[in-house]
Design a protein around this motif. Structure first.
Motif, PDB file in Angstrom:
ATOM      1  N   GLN A 197     -41.200  14.492  28.042  1.00 40.59           N
ATOM      2  CA  GLN A 197     -42.063  13.748  27.133  1.00 40.59           C
ATOM      3  C   GLN A 197     -41.222  13.077  26.055  1.00 40.59           C
ATOM      4  O   GLN A 197     -40.232  13.640  25.580  1.00 40.59           O
ATOM      5  CB  GLN A 197     -43.081  14.675  26.453  1.00 40.59           C
ATOM      6  N   LYS A 198     -41.666  11.881  25.671  1.00 43.68           N
ATOM      7  CA  LYS A 198     -41.035  11.177  24.566  1.00 43.68           C
ATOM      8  C   LYS A 198     -42.097  10.640  23.639  1.00 43.68           C
ATOM      9  O   LYS A 198     -43.123  10.129  24.130  1.00 43.68           O
ATOM     10  CB  LYS A 198     -40.210   9.986  25.093  1.00 43.68           C
ATOM     11  N   PRO A 199     -41.936  10.680  22.338  1.00 40.06           N
ATOM     12  CA  PRO A 199     -40.862  11.408  21.650  1.00 40.06           C
ATOM     13  C   PRO A 199     -41.133  12.902  21.636  1.00 40.06           C
ATOM     14  O   PRO A 199     -42.230  13.326  21.976  1.00 40.06           O
ATOM     15  CB  PRO A 199     -40.927  10.821  20.235  1.00 40.06           C
ATOM     16  N   SER A 200     -40.153  13.687  21.269  1.00 39.65           N
ATOM     17  CA  SER A 200     -40.375  15.124  21.167  1.00 39.65           C
ATOM     18  C   SER A 200     -41.120  15.465  19.890  1.00 39.65           C
ATOM     19  O   SER A 200     -41.853  16.460  19.826  1.00 39.65           O
ATOM     20  CB  SER A 200     -39.039  15.869  21.220  1.00 39.65           C
ATOM     21  N   ARG A 201     -40.917  14.657  18.866  1.00 37.55           N
ATOM     22  CA  ARG A 201     -41.637  14.815  17.614  1.00 37.55           C
ATOM     23  C   ARG A 201     -41.636  13.501  16.858  1.00 37.55           C
ATOM     24  O   ARG A 201     -40.772  12.655  17.095  1.00 37.55           O
ATOM     25  CB  ARG A 201     -41.038  15.922  16.758  1.00 37.55           C
ATOM     26  N   ASP A 202     -42.616  13.357  15.981  1.00 40.78           N
ATOM     27  CA  ASP A 202     -42.662  12.150  15.152  1.00 40.78           C
ATOM     28  C   ASP A 202     -43.495  12.432  13.916  1.00 40.78           C
ATOM     29  O   ASP A 202     -44.393  13.290  13.936  1.00 40.78           O
ATOM     30  CB  ASP A 202     -43.263  10.974  15.926  1.00 40.78           C
ATOM     31  N   ILE A 203     -43.166  11.717  12.867  1.00 44.43           N
ATOM     32  CA  ILE A 203     -43.936  11.754  11.633  1.00 44.43           C
ATOM     33  C   ILE A 203     -44.458  10.348  11.404  1.00 44.43           C
ATOM     34  O   ILE A 203     -43.672   9.395  11.360  1.00 44.43           O
ATOM     35  CB  ILE A 203     -43.074  12.217  10.448  1.00 44.43           C
ATOM     36  N   CYS A 204     -45.757  10.202  11.297  1.00 44.00           N
ATOM     37  CA  CYS A 204     -46.369   8.883  11.243  1.00 44.00           C
ATOM     38  C   CYS A 204     -47.266   8.755  10.019  1.00 44.00           C
ATOM     39  O   CYS A 204     -47.723   9.752   9.456  1.00 44.00           O
ATOM     40  CB  CYS A 204     -47.209   8.633  12.498  1.00 44.00           C
ATOM     41  N   GLN A 205     -47.505   7.529   9.637  1.00 43.97           N
ATOM     42  CA  GLN A 205     -48.368   7.245   8.512  1.00 43.97           C
ATOM     43  C   GLN A 205     -49.818   7.107   8.987  1.00 43.97           C
ATOM     44  O   GLN A 205     -50.097   6.658  10.105  1.00 43.97           O
ATOM     45  CB  GLN A 205     -47.919   5.970   7.813  1.00 43.97           C
ATOM     46  N   ARG A 206     -50.701   7.467   8.118  1.00 44.33           N
ATOM     47  CA  ARG A 206     -52.127   7.297   8.376  1.00 44.33           C
ATOM     48  C   ARG A 206     -52.437   5.853   8.757  1.00 44.33           C
ATOM     49  O   ARG A 206     -51.884   4.918   8.192  1.00 44.33           O
ATOM     50  CB  ARG A 206     -52.897   7.695   7.115  1.00 44.33           C
ATOM     51  N   GLY A 207     -53.312   5.680   9.752  1.00 44.65           N
ATOM     52  CA  GLY A 207     -53.740   4.347  10.155  1.00 44.65           C
ATOM     53  C   GLY A 207     -52.897   3.705  11.240  1.00 44.65           C
ATOM     54  O   GLY A 207     -53.290   2.690  11.821  1.00 44.65           O
ATOM     55  N   THR A 208     -51.749   4.274  11.531  1.00 48.97           N
ATOM     56  CA  THR A 208     -50.889   3.717  12.581  1.00 48.97           C
ATOM     57  C   THR A 208     -51.215   4.371  13.926  1.00 48.97           C
ATOM     58  O   THR A 208     -52.066   5.252  14.021  1.00 48.97           O
ATOM     59  CB  THR A 208     -49.408   3.931  12.246  1.00 48.97           C
ATOM     60  N   SER A 209     -50.542   3.912  14.963  1.00 52.88           N
ATOM     61  CA  SER A 209     -50.748   4.443  16.314  1.00 52.88           C
ATOM     62  C   SER A 209     -49.412   4.897  16.890  1.00 52.88           C
ATOM     63  O   SER A 209     -48.359   4.346  16.544  1.00 52.88           O
ATOM     64  CB  SER A 209     -51.368   3.381  17.231  1.00 52.88           C
ATOM     65  N   LEU A 210     -49.468   5.868  17.759  1.00 53.57           N
ATOM     66  CA  LEU A 210     -48.271   6.384  18.429  1.00 53.57           C
ATOM     67  C   LEU A 210     -48.552   6.511  19.920  1.00 53.57           C
ATOM     68  O   LEU A 210     -49.587   7.041  20.317  1.00 53.57           O
ATOM     69  CB  LEU A 210     -47.877   7.754  17.875  1.00 53.57           C
ATOM     70  N   THR A 211     -47.620   6.025  20.718  1.00 54.51           N
ATOM     71  CA  THR A 211     -47.736   6.183  22.164  1.00 54.51           C
ATOM     72  C   THR A 211     -46.754   7.233  22.654  1.00 54.51           C
ATOM     73  O   THR A 211     -45.556   7.158  22.358  1.00 54.51           O
ATOM     74  CB  THR A 211     -47.476   4.853  22.886  1.00 54.51           C
ATOM     75  N   ILE A 212     -47.265   8.212  23.373  1.00 53.37           N
ATOM     76  CA  ILE A 212     -46.478   9.309  23.914  1.00 53.37           C
ATOM     77  C   ILE A 212     -46.311   9.082  25.413  1.00 53.37           C
ATOM     78  O   ILE A 212     -47.278   8.772  26.113  1.00 53.37           O
ATOM     79  CB  ILE A 212     -47.183  10.660  23.670  1.00 53.37           C
ATOM     80  N   GLN A 213     -45.086   9.248  25.879  1.00 54.54           N
ATOM     81  CA  GLN A 213     -44.799   9.040  27.287  1.00 54.54           C
ATOM     82  C   GLN A 213     -44.599  10.364  28.002  1.00 54.54           C
ATOM     83  O   GLN A 213     -44.036  11.304  27.438  1.00 54.54           O
ATOM     84  CB  GLN A 213     -43.534   8.195  27.447  1.00 54.54           C
ATOM     85  N   CYS A 214     -45.029  10.422  29.243  1.00 54.78           N
ATOM     86  CA  CYS A 214     -44.847  11.600  30.082  1.00 54.78           C
ATOM     87  C   CYS A 214     -44.285  11.148  31.424  1.00 54.78           C
ATOM     88  O   CYS A 214     -44.892  10.309  32.103  1.00 54.78           O
ATOM     89  CB  CYS A 214     -46.173  12.317  30.279  1.00 54.78           C
ATOM     90  N   GLN A 215     -43.132  11.698  31.774  1.00 52.81           N
ATOM     91  CA  GLN A 215     -42.439  11.326  33.006  1.00 52.81           C
ATOM     92  C   GLN A 215     -42.268  12.568  33.876  1.00 52.81           C
ATOM     93  O   GLN A 215     -41.841  13.613  33.377  1.00 52.81           O
ATOM     94  CB  GLN A 215     -41.072  10.729  32.689  1.00 52.81           C
ATOM     95  N   VAL A 216     -42.572  12.446  35.157  1.00 54.91           N
ATOM     96  CA  VAL A 216     -42.450  13.566  36.093  1.00 54.91           C
ATOM     97  C   VAL A 216     -41.422  13.196  37.152  1.00 54.91           C
ATOM     98  O   VAL A 216     -41.326  12.028  37.545  1.00 54.91           O
ATOM     99  CB  VAL A 216     -43.802  13.868  36.767  1.00 54.91           C
ATOM    100  N   ASP A 217     -40.704  14.208  37.647  1.00 59.40           N
ATOM    101  CA  ASP A 217     -39.630  13.918  38.603  1.00 59.40           C
ATOM    102  C   ASP A 217     -40.122  13.832  40.046  1.00 59.40           C
ATOM    103  O   ASP A 217     -39.319  13.650  40.960  1.00 59.40           O
ATOM    104  CB  ASP A 217     -38.522  14.967  38.492  1.00 59.40           C
ATOM    105  N   SER A 218     -41.404  13.937  40.263  1.00 58.39           N
ATOM    106  CA  SER A 218     -41.964  13.811  41.603  1.00 58.39           C
ATOM    107  C   SER A 218     -43.350  13.200  41.491  1.00 58.39           C
ATOM    108  O   SER A 218     -43.947  13.185  40.411  1.00 58.39           O
ATOM    109  CB  SER A 218     -42.030  15.168  42.297  1.00 58.39           C
TER     110      SER A 218
END
Lengths: 111, 116
Positions: free
Chosen positions: B6-27
């Motif tokens: 998964q990316k990112p492993s951690r994040d600190i974000c401001q209120r009102g913003t958006s964050l996209t988390i990625q998930c990658q599998v090896d199969s």
């Protein structure tokens, strides 16, 4: 409604002790009961699992006891070690996309 | 079992913003899941992501807040939109797999999100 009830919430044992974590469910459609181990900052890792056609399963120091009539199952950790200190989640499932998790038990093993 | 990152492993974000988390599998996997784990709490399923179809959301979670993409059989993203401090959680992806011939789920390492 909590589909799986887990207890205790936290548990402290001495090294070498046998912590026991209990879970109970109501839905008789559940046919798969896994336990997950989660260390701080990590995702839950599948530890051991059982199906209702057996009453006990052992893998190394970890044992699941299953009581189908009582709709209860438990995790026993033999000869517990400080490295076993983690949060343990039980789950009950009826298919790959129908997993219900307990509330977790924080285990601390004191050296 | 599948290897999940998964990316990112951690994040600190401001209120009102958006964050996209990625998930990658090896199969290749048919079913992927997104969970939320609030501090000291259990795992709550947000949605199930199947390749080639819309994600299926659980009660209390909506697509506008948690849009999900599943472009292929090895990758998925979860976006946390218009964030508030209440969205501070660990977000976990998991995949359906087999353990001893039985359907099970394997989890990624999680993304720890803090919203200020």
């Amino acid at each position: 409604q909590q589909q799986v009830k887990q207890s205790p919430q936290s548990l402290i044992v001495q090294k070498g002790g046998i912590p026991i974590i209990n879970c109970a469910y109501e839905n008789t459609a559940f046919d798969y009961f896994p336990w997950y181990q989660q260390f701080p900052g990590k995702g839950p890792a599948l530890l051991i699992a059982i199906r209702p056609d057996v009453s006990e399963k052992k893998e190394g120091r970890f044992t699941i006891s299953f009581n189908k009539s009582a709709k209860q199952f438990s995790l026993h950790i033999m000869d517990s070690q400080p490295g076993d200190s983690a949060t343990y989640f039980c789950a009950a499932a009826s298919g790959r996309n129908q997993f219900y998790f307990g509330t977790g038990t924080s285990l601390t093993v004191i050296p | 079992s599948a290897v999940i990152s998964q990316k990112p492993s951690r994040d600190i974000c401001q209120r009102g913003t958006s964050l996209t988390i990625q998930c990658q599998v090896d199969s290749q996997v048919t079913m992927m899941f997104w969970y939320r784990q609030q501090p000291g709490q259990s795992l709550t399923l947000i949605a199930t992501a199947n390749q080639g179809s819309e994600a299926t959301y659980e009660s209390g979670f909506v697509i506008d807040k948690f849009p999900i993409s599943r472009p292929n059989l090895t990758f998925s993203t979860l976006t946390v939109s218009n964030m508030s401090p209440e969205d501070s959680s660990i977000y976990l992806c998991s995949v359906a797999g087999l353990e001893g011939g039985t359907d099970t789920q394997y989890f990624g390492p999680g993304t720890r999100l803090t919203v200020l």
